[in-house]
Design an enzyme around this catalytic site. Structure first.
Site, PDB file in Angstrom:
ATOM      1  N   SER A 291       0.847  -1.184   0.000  1.00 49.41           N
ATOM      2  CA  SER A 291       0.000   0.000   0.000  1.00 49.41           C
ATOM      3  C   SER A 291       0.893   1.249   0.000  1.00 49.41           C
ATOM      4  O   SER A 291       1.687   1.432  -0.925  1.00 49.41           O
ATOM      5  CB  SER A 291      -0.956  -0.034   1.190  1.00 49.41           C
ATOM      6  OG  SER A 291      -2.000   0.891   1.014  1.00 49.41           O
ATOM      7  N   ASP A 366      -8.208  -5.664  -6.211  1.00 48.31           N
ATOM      8  CA  ASP A 366      -7.919  -4.665  -5.177  1.00 48.31           C
ATOM      9  C   ASP A 366      -8.972  -3.559  -5.223  1.00 48.31           C
ATOM     10  O   ASP A 366      -9.118  -2.858  -6.230  1.00 48.31           O
ATOM     11  CB  ASP A 366      -6.520  -4.078  -5.400  1.00 48.31           C
ATOM     12  CG  ASP A 366      -6.007  -3.304  -4.203  1.00 48.31           C
ATOM     13  OD1 ASP A 366      -6.822  -2.646  -3.528  1.00 48.31           O
ATOM     14  OD2 ASP A 366      -4.797  -3.358  -3.936  1.00 48.31           O
ATOM     15  N   HIS A 398      -6.971  -5.885  -1.659  1.00 50.88           N
ATOM     16  CA  HIS A 398      -5.816  -5.130  -1.168  1.00 50.88           C
ATOM     17  C   HIS A 398      -5.051  -5.900  -0.091  1.00 50.88           C
ATOM     18  O   HIS A 398      -3.840  -5.802  -0.001  1.00 50.88           O
ATOM     19  CB  HIS A 398      -6.280  -3.778  -0.623  1.00 50.88           C
ATOM     20  CG  HIS A 398      -5.173  -2.796  -0.424  1.00 50.88           C
ATOM     21  ND1 HIS A 398      -4.298  -2.431  -1.432  1.00 50.88           N
ATOM     22  CD2 HIS A 398      -4.771  -2.084   0.671  1.00 50.88           C
ATOM     23  CE1 HIS A 398      -3.438  -1.542  -0.975  1.00 50.88           C
ATOM     24  NE2 HIS A 398      -3.686  -1.335   0.299  1.00 50.88           N
TER      25      HIS A 398
END
Length: 425
Positions: A291, A366, A398
């Site tokens: 991330s 995601d 994600h």
């Protein structure tokens, strides 16, 4: 700017109770405003004195008093017990620690009292109704992780039995702070078979973004880092500027530029650590994260190839114009007005500088950082004539939840660093 308004239901007329302003941005605190049960006032969290404080205001918005000094390290309001006139908060004067603390609501009440004293990073849950019991989640640097039931008068009632599998061995973790005022926190994780006579390649496991820390007094959070370290690495976690828990100025150093301050701090920390710990081989440094950590890994590899020799970037934000506006615009402003900030913070600006081995990983499903980020990066790297590897995780979001996919992912990560770093010995 943030305004707290009182609304008169019959007329719809609004009255301003208080206004918060910050030239960079305002953090939105949980569970405030919290109105007193008798309606006489409310609790509020502010950073206007340089660090978070819990304040008591009267019903008209006027400040009655602050309930804690900025040095307490307030993180979160958890619960209010009107009968005992206590506010329960999570706080820690050291950024790596967080304890349950009771604050008096009275002007001449007792001083703040922490419920535990070990180096630890705790949590707490109170019932929606009633004030006599709470569950204290204890996570210590020594390795304890348990859920205890406590009475609010300070008496321990029992332990909630855990059914999770216990690790065979706990991580070998050392926490240190580089410099002062306030200094950079670092966690070092060495192999279980560590040999002080050897020099080891280094992995910088990074997040480096707002609202999250990687250096905490919770030994068990480093289990993955230990698994990587046991493949012949020293793993580092570094919390530089932009991370929370160090006061307003430290956190807001990233305003208008999400990468540079954090990059500077990581590079400075690596160089300082290599002087302090001779086992760290700065000729063989890798970086990985997910991330925001994936974003940082890309920027580190492209902007500081003199330090970083390889990277694995998982679910990375590549262009902040394509990310959540509620998150992004508080740090970079509006893209129509602050285009230069978005360009400076975009990985695409530096894609042509890639000169080291890179593995990009992204879940095709995601729903937070969309796959388009990595696809845009692949296109930019292709056009720049750069070599890279791309691992799509089919149907993963994600956070990779599939156990087999997780095992394969981290095996691939270690293989990537083995090829890129260990061969340079």
């Amino acid at each position: 700017e943030e305004r707290l308004l009182a609304i008169d239901p019959p007329t719809g007329r609004t009255t301003s109770l208080l206004v918060e302003r910050d030239p960079a941005w305002l953090n939105l605190a949980l569970r405030v405003p919290r109105w007193r049960d008798d309606g006489s006032g409310f609790l509020w969290i502010t950073e206007r004195r340089g660090a978070p404080q819990l304040e008591l205001h009267d019903r008209g918005g006027r400040l009655v008093r602050a309930l804690n000094d900025p040095s307490l390290g307030l993180r979160e309001l958890v619960h209010v017990d009107e009968g005992r006139r206590i506010a329960w908060v999570l706080a820690g004067a050291h950024a790596t620690e967080r304890r349950l603390v009771r604050l008096s609501l009275d002007a001449n009440g007792s001083k703040p009292r922490a419920m535990t004293q070990e180096p630890e990073y705790d949590s707490a849950v109170f019932p929606e109704e009633g004030n006599d019991l709470y569950v204290l989640g204890i996570h210590t640097l020594a390795g304890a992780r348990r859920q205890e039931v406590w009475k609010t008068d300070g008496e321990r009632q029992g332990l909630l039995r855990a059914v999770a599998e216990e690790p065979e061995r706990l991580p070998e973790v050392e926490l240190t702070r580089l410099g002062s005022s306030p200094g950079i926190d670092v966690a070092l994780i060495r192999p279980h078979d560590f040999d002080a006579r050897r020099r080891y390649p280094v992995i910088d496991h990074v997040y480096a973004g707002p609202l999250s820390q990687t250096v905490l007094s919770d030994r068990r959070q480093y289990l993955l880092d230990q698994w990587i370290a046991d493949h012949g690495y020293v793993v580092l976690c570094i919390d530089g500027r932009g991370t929370p828990g160090r006061g307003r100025s430290w956190e807001r150093a990233i305003r208008g530029d999400l990468a540079t301050a954090a990059l500077d701090d990581h590079v400075a920390a690596l160089r300082a650590l290599a002087k302090k710990y001779r086992e760290l081989d700065l000729a063989r440094v890798g970086v990985f994260g997910w991330s925001f950590g994936g974003y940082f890994s890309l920027m580190a590899l492209m902007r500081h190839s003199e330090i970083y020799g390889a990277a694995v970037a998982g679910g990375p934000v590549v262009d902040w114009r394509d990310y959540d506006t509620h998150y992004t615009e508080r740090y970079l402003g509006l893209p129509q007005k602050q285009a230069a900030a978005y360009d400076k913070s975009s990985v695409l600006t530096y894609a042509a500088k890639l000169a080291r081995p890179l593995l990009i990983v992204h879940g095709t499903a995601d729903d937070n950082v969309y796959l388009v980020h990595s696809l845009k990066l692949c296109e930019a790297l292709n056009r720049a004539g750069k070599d890279y590897e791309f691992l799509p995780l089919v149907n993963q979001t994600h956070m990779v939840a599939d156990p087999l996919a997780t095992v394969r992912l981290y095996a691939r990560l270690v293989e990537h660093f083995d090829r890129a770093l260990k061969a340079r010995r």
